[in-house]
Design a protein around this motif. Structure first.
Motif, PDB file in Angstrom:
ATOM      1  N   UNK A  47       0.753  -1.247   0.036  1.00 39.79           N
ATOM      2  CA  UNK A  47       0.061  -0.046   0.104  1.00 39.79           C
ATOM      3  C   UNK A  47       0.828   1.332  -0.040  1.00 39.79           C
ATOM      4  N   UNK A  48       0.192   2.383  -0.258  1.00 42.62           N
ATOM      5  CA  UNK A  48       1.072   3.619  -0.258  1.00 42.62           C
ATOM      6  C   UNK A  48       0.173   4.740  -0.439  1.00 42.62           C
ATOM      7  N   UNK A  49       0.549   5.998  -0.160  1.00 43.54           N
ATOM      8  CA  UNK A  49      -0.029   7.216  -0.167  1.00 43.54           C
ATOM      9  C   UNK A  49      -1.384   7.142   0.504  1.00 43.54           C
ATOM     10  N   UNK A  50      -1.437   6.551   1.826  1.00 44.29           N
ATOM     11  CA  UNK A  50      -2.739   6.454   2.567  1.00 44.29           C
ATOM     12  C   UNK A  50      -2.414   6.491   4.046  1.00 44.29           C
ATOM     13  N   UNK A  51      -3.027   7.139   4.859  1.00 42.21           N
ATOM     14  CA  UNK A  51      -4.353   7.719   4.503  1.00 42.21           C
ATOM     15  C   UNK A  51      -4.028   9.289   4.289  1.00 42.21           C
ATOM     16  N   UNK A  52      -4.820   9.717   3.150  1.00 38.47           N
ATOM     17  CA  UNK A  52      -4.892  11.095   2.549  1.00 38.47           C
ATOM     18  C   UNK A  52      -5.933  11.789   3.068  1.00 38.47           C
ATOM     19  N   UNK A  53      -6.028  12.691   4.198  1.00 38.87           N
ATOM     20  CA  UNK A  53      -7.015  13.585   4.731  1.00 38.87           C
ATOM     21  C   UNK A  53      -8.081  12.728   5.685  1.00 38.87           C
ATOM     22  N   UNK A  54      -8.909  13.512   6.229  1.00 37.76           N
ATOM     23  CA  UNK A  54      -9.623  13.034   7.274  1.00 37.76           C
ATOM     24  C   UNK A  54     -10.336  11.888   7.020  1.00 37.76           C
ATOM     25  N   UNK A  55     -11.104  11.956   5.928  1.00 40.53           N
ATOM     26  CA  UNK A  55     -12.190  10.809   5.388  1.00 40.53           C
ATOM     27  C   UNK A  55     -11.283   9.486   5.515  1.00 40.53           C
ATOM     28  N   UNK A  56     -10.222   9.606   4.948  1.00 36.90           N
ATOM     29  CA  UNK A  56      -9.491   8.273   4.835  1.00 36.90           C
ATOM     30  C   UNK A  56      -8.843   7.788   6.195  1.00 36.90           C
ATOM     31  N   UNK A  57      -8.228   8.577   6.947  1.00 33.93           N
ATOM     32  CA  UNK A  57      -7.728   8.389   8.191  1.00 33.93           C
ATOM     33  C   UNK A  57      -8.952   7.832   9.042  1.00 33.93           C
ATOM     34  N   UNK A  58     -10.096   8.129   8.827  1.00 31.94           N
ATOM     35  CA  UNK A  58     -11.152   7.268   9.661  1.00 31.94           C
ATOM     36  C   UNK A  58     -11.432   6.178   9.094  1.00 31.94           C
ATOM     37  N   UNK A  59     -11.221   6.010   7.998  1.00 28.43           N
ATOM     38  CA  UNK A  59     -11.358   4.446   7.167  1.00 28.43           C
ATOM     39  C   UNK A  59     -10.241   3.508   7.165  1.00 28.43           C
ATOM     40  N   UNK A  60      -8.980   4.342   7.447  1.00 26.65           N
ATOM     41  CA  UNK A  60      -7.702   3.513   7.722  1.00 26.65           C
ATOM     42  C   UNK A  60      -7.923   2.256   8.315  1.00 26.65           C
ATOM     43  N   UNK A  61      -8.315   2.293   9.663  1.00 29.18           N
ATOM     44  CA  UNK A  61      -8.410   1.178  10.467  1.00 29.18           C
ATOM     45  C   UNK A  61      -9.291   0.045   9.781  1.00 29.18           C
ATOM     46  N   UNK A  62     -10.445   0.525   9.257  1.00 33.39           N
ATOM     47  CA  UNK A  62     -10.895  -0.621   8.596  1.00 33.39           C
ATOM     48  C   UNK A  62     -10.185  -1.029   7.373  1.00 33.39           C
ATOM     49  N   UNK A  63      -9.554  -0.431   6.802  1.00 35.93           N
ATOM     50  CA  UNK A  63      -8.810  -0.920   5.658  1.00 35.93           C
ATOM     51  C   UNK A  63      -7.749  -2.088   5.996  1.00 35.93           C
ATOM     52  N   UNK A  64      -7.391  -1.738   7.134  1.00 37.57           N
ATOM     53  CA  UNK A  64      -6.135  -2.326   7.860  1.00 37.57           C
ATOM     54  C   UNK A  64      -6.732  -4.088   8.013  1.00 37.57           C
TER      55      UNK A  64
END
Length: 347
Positions: A47-64
């Motif tokens: 993976x890379x260039x993640x998380x970008x911005x507040x919305x992705x920061x909120x989703x990042x734990x779920x993506x992990x």
């Protein structure tokens, strides 16, 4: 707000089913290539260039959690843990470190430019980039020679030289090198947010040391691969040195030239396959930028060519809708590695 444990468990379960995945996201060798149907495949995530911005920061734990559910042997993050227009405050690094700690299997991270070289920008907090790099290292590389993740593994790190982020490891006849090479012309573009119109002497000295040590790691990785008679080498870094979406000026890419020459020399002298994996430009791509006849050979003014080098760029930023699952195929497959883009379920 982060999802509840129940929702995370549901997402993980769905990911386990979906990870077998979508033909629309397939890439690399076909699923029925010779040797592909044999058991014993070893896969890992990039993976890379993640998380970008507040919305992705909120989703990042779920993506992990979705990646965890697919159970790759390890995950590589090729840099940029934030976007280029948000602040480089301590709390952000600590938050991402907490997220990284939820990877069940080993995580290997190499810094990107957004978390240090670009921090001079006013909207980033007008930090001194070298100070931010030191802080990044203190957070993510506090235990040199050991990966991140809940079940870490030992890696060979360049700790003694001052670059604990440069690491190598060997798996299934493939030699990996994660090296610290970033966009912004490897960090030599002027710190305009601090009022600079030219790079500072300490900035140039730091880049020269980083690049020299990165090249040293690349050379030692190829040497090991030759000694062990391994099938492939993979080099992972943040910078896209061959971005096909625009025509760079020399001031955009000049610092990469020594590494490009090294990759040509080392790859052409290696009997196996070579893979270069990067983020930075945010759009999935697979090509052969150093093959005979490639215009990039002229752009960089390098001698020789490397027909056995395949480059892969992972999706990121607003295109960060999937992770890359890479499989080390058994002998007999059409190529050593194959890969597919696995869509995230959480949106």
């Amino acid at each position: 707000m982060r999802a509840s444990r129940a929702l995370l468990s549901l997402a993980a379960a769905l990911a386990a089913v979906a990870a077998g995945a979508s033909p629309a996201f397939a890439a690399g060798a076909s699923a029925d290539a010779p040797g592909q149907d044999k058991p014993g495949h070893y896969s890992f995530a990039v993976i890379g260039d993640v998380p970008y911005g507040a919305a992705q920061q909120a989703l990042f734990p779920q993506w992990i959690q979705e990646i965890n559910a697919a159970d790759p042997a390890m995950t590589f993050h090729v840099g940029d843990i934030k976007n280029g227009s948000t602040r480089c405050d301590d709390a952000l690094y600590q938050q991402i470190k907490g997220d990284f700690d939820t990877f069940v299997n080993p995580l290997i991270y190499t810094p990107g430019d957004n978390e240090w070289t670009d921090c001079h920008r006013a909207n980033n907090g007008a930090y001194n980039p070298l100070e931010r790099l030191a802080y990044d290292r203190s957070v993510f590389f506090s235990d040199p020679g050991v990966s991140l993740g809940q079940n870490p593994v030992k890696v060979d790190a360049q700790t003694a030289a001052g670059f604990p982020e440069n690491v190598t490891l060997r798996r299934q006849g493939v030699d990996f090198a994660a090296i610290h090479v970033v966009g912004s012309n490897d960090g030599v573009q002027p710190w305009a947010g601090l009022g600079d119109t030219a790079p500072r002497p300490e900035q140039l000295a730091a880049e020269q040391a980083r690049m020299a040590n990165a090249i040293s790691v690349v050379k030692s990785t190829f040497a090991t691969a030759k000694q062990k008679h391994d099938r492939a080498v993979m080099v992972l870094l943040q910078a896209d040195m061959f971005d096909p979406t625009y025509t760079p000026t020399w001031s955009d890419i000049s610092a990469f030239q020594p590494l490009v020459q090294t990759l040509v020399e080392q790859s052409s002298a290696f009997d196996g396959e070579v893979y270069l994996v990067n983020g930075d430009s945010h759009v999935y791509n697979s090509d052969k930028p150093l093959a005979t006849g490639s215009p990039w050979l002229t752009t960089y003014g390098v001698t020789g060519s490397a027909d056995n080098l395949t480059r892969v760029t992972v999706d990121g930023s607003s295109n960060n809708k999937d992770w890359l699952r890479v499989t080390i195929n058994r002998p007999g497959a059409a190529q050593v590695l194959s890969w597919e883009r696995v869509p995230y379920l959480a949106h």
